[in-house]
Design an enzyme around this catalytic site. Structure first.
Site, PDB file in Angstrom:
ATOM      1  N   SER A 318      55.307   8.728  20.556  1.00  0.00           N
ATOM      2  CA  SER A 318      54.449   7.813  21.326  1.00  0.00           C
ATOM      3  C   SER A 318      53.581   6.975  20.393  1.00  0.00           C
ATOM      4  CB  SER A 318      53.535   8.614  22.252  1.00  0.00           C
ATOM      5  OG  SER A 318      54.301   9.243  23.239  1.00  0.00           O
ATOM      6  N   ARG A 322      53.524   2.772  19.459  1.00  0.00           N
ATOM      7  CA  ARG A 322      52.307   1.981  19.638  1.00  0.00           C
ATOM      8  C   ARG A 322      51.830   1.391  18.325  1.00  0.00           C
ATOM      9  NH1 ARG A 322      53.044   5.639  23.652  1.00  0.00           N
ATOM     10  NH2 ARG A 322      51.979   5.373  25.650  1.00  0.00           N
ATOM     11  N   GLY A 390      62.686   4.712  26.902  1.00  0.00           N
ATOM     12  CA  GLY A 390      61.914   4.327  28.086  1.00  0.00           C
ATOM     13  C   GLY A 390      60.547   3.778  27.696  1.00  0.00           C
ATOM     14  N   SER A 463      51.659   8.541  34.942  1.00  0.00           N
ATOM     15  CA  SER A 463      52.569   8.085  33.894  1.00  0.00           C
ATOM     16  C   SER A 463      51.840   7.275  32.837  1.00  0.00           C
ATOM     17  CB  SER A 463      53.687   7.226  34.507  1.00  0.00           C
ATOM     18  OG  SER A 463      54.322   6.485  33.479  1.00  0.00           O
ATOM     19  N   GLN A 465      53.276   5.735  30.496  1.00  0.00           N
ATOM     20  CA  GLN A 465      54.031   4.500  30.229  1.00  0.00           C
ATOM     21  C   GLN A 465      53.574   3.397  31.169  1.00  0.00           C
ATOM     22  OE1 GLN A 465      58.165   5.595  30.396  1.00  0.00           O
ATOM     23  NE2 GLN A 465      58.097   6.621  28.407  1.00  0.00           N
ATOM     24  N   ASP A 611      56.967  16.371  28.577  1.00  0.00           N
ATOM     25  CA  ASP A 611      58.238  16.337  27.833  1.00  0.00           C
ATOM     26  C   ASP A 611      58.706  17.725  27.398  1.00  0.00           C
ATOM     27  OD1 ASP A 611      58.403  13.620  28.089  1.00  0.00           O
ATOM     28  OD2 ASP A 611      57.421  13.203  26.179  1.00  0.00           O
ATOM     29  N   LYS A 638      63.595  11.404  33.922  1.00  0.00           N
ATOM     30  CA  LYS A 638      63.490  11.285  32.464  1.00  0.00           C
ATOM     31  C   LYS A 638      64.848  10.840  31.919  1.00  0.00           C
ATOM     32  CE  LYS A 638      59.197  12.278  32.083  1.00  0.00           C
ATOM     33  NZ  LYS A 638      58.263  11.240  31.646  1.00  0.00           N
ATOM     34  N   ARG A 642      66.050  16.182  34.504  1.00  0.00           N
ATOM     35  CA  ARG A 642      65.840  17.398  33.709  1.00  0.00           C
ATOM     36  C   ARG A 642      65.731  18.658  34.559  1.00  0.00           C
ATOM     37  NH1 ARG A 642      61.954  14.917  28.897  1.00  0.00           N
ATOM     38  NH2 ARG A 642      63.704  14.136  27.668  1.00  0.00           N
ATOM     39  N   ARG A 686      66.206  16.180  24.483  1.00  0.00           N
ATOM     40  CA  ARG A 686      65.412  17.406  24.646  1.00  0.00           C
ATOM     41  C   ARG A 686      66.221  18.526  25.314  1.00  0.00           C
ATOM     42  NH1 ARG A 686      60.800  15.525  22.517  1.00  0.00           N
ATOM     43  NH2 ARG A 686      60.094  13.483  23.212  1.00  0.00           N
TER      44      ARG A 686
HETATM   45  C1  S3P Z   1      55.409   8.515  27.004  1.00  0.00           C
HETATM   46  C2  S3P Z   1      55.037   8.889  28.269  1.00  0.00           C
HETATM   47  C3  S3P Z   1      55.771   9.866  29.074  1.00  0.00           C
HETATM   48  C4  S3P Z   1      56.725  10.696  28.227  1.00  0.00           C
HETATM   49  C5  S3P Z   1      57.501   9.848  27.250  1.00  0.00           C
HETATM   50  C6  S3P Z   1      56.551   9.114  26.323  1.00  0.00           C
HETATM   51  C7  S3P Z   1      54.601   7.517  26.280  1.00  0.00           C
HETATM   52  O1  S3P Z   1      56.553   9.195  30.037  1.00  0.00           O
HETATM   53  O2  S3P Z   1      57.609  11.415  29.046  1.00  0.00           O
HETATM   54  O3  S3P Z   1      58.359  10.654  26.479  1.00  0.00           O
HETATM   55  O4  S3P Z   1      54.735   7.394  25.061  1.00  0.00           O
HETATM   56  O5  S3P Z   1      53.783   6.851  26.933  1.00  0.00           O
HETATM   57  P1  S3P Z   1      55.967   8.858  31.514  1.00  0.00           P
HETATM   58  O6  S3P Z   1      54.864   7.893  31.328  1.00  0.00           O
HETATM   59  O7  S3P Z   1      57.125   8.303  32.276  1.00  0.00           O
HETATM   60  O8  S3P Z   1      55.494  10.163  32.056  1.00  0.00           O
END
Ligand code: S3P
Length: 729
Positions: A318, A322, A390, A463, A465, A611, A638, A642, A686
């Site tokens: 993550s 960023r 994602g 979330s 994300q 995760d 995911k 999962r 995973r």
């Molecule tokens: C992430 C947020 C999570 C996580 C993903 C990384 C991120 O997803 O599962 O592996 O870096 O913001 P969600 O926001 O869909 O929960």
């Protein structure tokens, strides 16, 4: 299907057709025709029982045959047509297997004046460097593509019959027109063969040839494999298709000239972009065409063992994403340490390079980003391919909605099936113009209007994300954008924005941002990813006699659900040397074996361990009693579903696992917790790593299929896991 097939020219292809036709019961009787000079070969074919009989008299060979297949080199097909002409039977299906099709059509016209209505040109795209009937095999065409290039006079019923024949012997049949076939094959087959022949010819003539071949490593061997193909056949093919091949050679010369220039002028950025584009394009093809060209990696895990030792797992995924995004938008040069050199983070890195940002590295985890400022990104020339990631797609959709140029975001099969409406819907209310597929999935086509307006958004799901996507869009929106999360989720975006000097107000569940701010370059030290460490937190807990220390792990409180859940289950985890590195808490984690017990996982911990559930399910299988997970519906969207995939895999491994709509119920056992067996990763890194860890408490070997996706987040997994004591090959 046929009473008698006559194969003309019984080499690798003809022999393999005969073998497959016999194996599939397609014909009662199979014969071959060849020349006097090929008698020995014909005899071999009969001795090997590839054919029932052979003839050197074509009239006898084709008499009463209801199917004749010409399998000679394309250069002699005209001669074969001449020999066949006096005995041509209108009720027989004639086909060929030549690699070029226009030349075959021309040969037919030269002999018959037009292409006979009962001749259907075909080209099986299967072969091997080996030739001759002895190398033939019944499964040569299995799952391989075969192209038929029908002509106008062919009837539909005959085309159907030809298609059915090739399908029966295992091929995947496509229909193409003749010119298209030759153009496609010139690019995908003929040019690569010419290159391989030419490279070996060039290097072979050099003085140091002995040296070159002695030290020829994988690259030379892989690249020149096809230079071992039959020269006569390739002479024929290249001459027959030279009109298509010559323009390609000219284009290649231009491409090589450009690379020469880049080297001469030290244009490393351009060279890198060329290589990166090629690598990504290849990956795109692999993903689109069902991994037909890709290697598949299978993990075999021997049961039992303990984990012992001290390791540092790779950088946080993550934060790595960023760091590239914010470093690119910053003013000045950002240095990143501990960057995750894995496919997902590299997809983000490549996307920013494609938008004109100069980024050096990663070398030993170090990346240098020459920021272009908040408004400095440029329109990419191509769609941005984000692989499996994602996070890249969802965060970028927000950031790019605020630009004043257009972009298209694409991904692999797994990413292209994940829900994107969760970001496109709120972005649309901000005034963004994003078009997804009708089911709300990628590709996402973003028209940058440069005019977003702020919203107050109460997120329907927890979330990070989605939260990050809206905050990034908020940097370009008029007014104050506020996101409210239903439960705390990882806050790396907020922390890192602050680290770059960009104001983000946080107040409980709310985070707010405006366009009035700028990012100033900074240095970022990415800690190890707790999501990668999780495999060993569980592994060392469940395997007897284990003692593992995981160094420099990020323990941001929005990520430590795994530690809390494992501790509730009775795990022995010590958090040592707590420190703060660049605004993020970091520690060393020591974990030793313990007898876990089943629990009801508190729902508030779910987003903080989102995760880690695949590997937590393995922990639950080895715990005493029942473990229940609820409130985790997000797991179904995911990299794969999962919940379902883990429940299915656990059942294969003899674990009593019950998938529910939003979680799982697992009956854990202390003795014989997990049986051996074969499971599939379902495009999910995973899942692959979790089932590998299960081997530590299995009673028999576990095979995990399709593990190449481990490279998306943790390419060193196998190496580090085996270093600690997991018996994984
Ligand atoms: C992430 C947020 C999570 C996580 C993903 C990384 C991120 O997803 O599962 O592996 O870096 O913001 P969600 O926001 O869909 O929960």
């Amino acid at each position: 299907m046929f009473n008698k097939i006559c194969i003309i020219g019984i080499g690798l292809i003809g022999g393999s057709i005969a073998r497959a036709a016999r194996e599939q019961g397609v014909s009662n009787y199979i014969v071959a025709f060849g020349r006097q000079s090929g008698l020995k070969n014909l005899q071999t074919a009969k001795d090997l029982a590839v054919i029932d009989n052979f003839y050197i008299d074509i009239e006898v060979a084709v008499r009463d045959a209801d199917c004749v297949i010409i399998c000679t080199p394309v250069g002699v097909i005209e001669q074969v047509f001449k020999q066949l002409q006096p005995f041509w039977n209108d009720n027989t299906l004639y086909m060929d297997a030549g690699s070029t099709k226009e030349s075959v059509i021309a040969s037919a016209k030269a002999v018959f004046g037009k292409v006979p209505a009962n001749f259907i040109p075909a080209h099986p795209i299967a072969g091997a460097e080996r030739s001759g009937v002895a190398a033939s095999k019944a499964d040569l065409f299995k799952a391989k593509r075969l192209i038929i290039t029908p002509v106008k006079s062919n009837s539909k019923s005959l085309i159907d019959k030809a298609t059915a024949f090739w399908q029966k012997i295992g091929a995947i049949v496509s229909v193409m027109d003749v010119e298209h076939h030759d153009a496609v094959l010139a690019a995908t087959s003929h040019l690569p063969h010419i290159l391989a022949f030419s490279l070996v010819d060039l290097l072979g003539k050099k003085d140091e040839k002995v040296e070159i071949f002695k030290y020829a490593a994988g690259g030379f061997k892989d690249f020149t494999r096809i230079a071992s193909s039959d020269p006569t056949m390739w002479l024929d093919i290249c001459m027959a298709n030279k009109n298509e091949i010559i323009p390609l050679i000219q284009q290649l010369k231009v491409g090589l000239g450009e690379i020469e220039q880049m080297l001469l002028e030290n244009q490393s950025q351009q060279l890198f972009e060329t290589f990166t584009y090629a690598k990504q394009a290849r990956q795109r093809f692999l993903n689109q065409f069902d991994n037909a060209m890709s290697q598949t990696i299978t993990f075999n895990i021997q049961p039992g063992g303990s984990l012992r030792g001290e390791i540092r797992v790779p950088g946080d995924k993550s934060m790595s994403h960023r760091s590239i995004m914010l470093g690119s938008l910053a003013e000045g040069v950002t240095h990143v340490k501990g960057f995750l050199n894995a496919e997902d983070a590299l997809a983000t890195l490549a996307a920013f390079r494609a938008m004109g940002v100069e980024i050096e590295g990663p070398v030993n985890g170090e990346v240098t980003i020459h920021g272009v400022g908040k408004y400095g990104l440029k329109e990419p020339k191509e769609a941005l391919y984000l692989g499996n990631s994602g996070t890249s797609m969802r965060l970028l959709s927000g950031l790019l909605a605020g630009q004043n140029f257009n972009t298209v975001l694409t991904g692999d099969r797994s990413l292209s099936s994940r829900p994107m409406k969760r970001v496109t819907a709120p972005l649309a209310t901000m005034g963004a113009n994003i078009v997804a597929e009708t089911d709300g999935t990628a590709p996402l086509r973003i028209t940058g209007t440069g005019e977003l307006k702020a919203i107050d958004y109460l997120m329907p799901m927890a979330s990070a994300q989605v939260k990050s996507c809206i905050l990034l869009a908020g940097m370009y929106a008029e007014g104050e954008t506020t996101v409210i999360e239903p439960a705390p989720t990882r806050d790396h975006t907020e922390r890192m924005l602050n680290g770059f000097g960009y104001p983000v107000q946080r107040n409980g569940a709310k985070a707010s941002i405006t366009s009035k701010g700028k990012l100033t370059a900074t240095d970022i030290d990415v800690p190890s990813d707790i999501s990668s460490a999780a495999f060993f937190l569980v592994g060392a807990s469940i395997a007897p006699d284990s003692d593992v220390t995981l160094k420099h792990v990020g323990i941001n409180p929005t990520r430590t659900g795994i530690i809390d859940i494992l501790r509730l289950m009775g795990a022995n985890i010590e958090v040592m040397n707590k420190r703060s590195v660049g605004g993020e808490p970091v520690a060393d984690l020591r974990v030793r074996s313990s007898q876990l017990k089943g629990i009801n996982i508190p729902e508030e911990l779910v987003p903080l361990a989102i995760d880690e559930f695949p590997v937590l399910f393995i922990a639950a299988a080895c715990a005493e009693g029942q473990t229940t997970l609820t409130g985790a519906k997000e797991l179904r969207v995911k990299e794969c579903d999962r919940i379902q995939v883990m429940a299915d895999g656990l059942k294969v491994l003899g674990v009593d696992a019950q998938a529910t709509e939003d979680g799982m119920i697992i009956q854990g056992k202390i003795e014989n917790s997990i049986a051996g067996g074969e499971v599939d990763s379902h495009d999910d890194h995973r899942i692959a790593m979790s089932f590998s860890i299960a081997g530590l408490r299995a009673t028999a070997p576990i095979t995990v299929h399709d593990c190449e996706n481990v490279n998306t987040s943790f390419p060193e997994f196998r190496e580090l896991a085996t270093q600690l004591g997991l018996n994984l090959k």
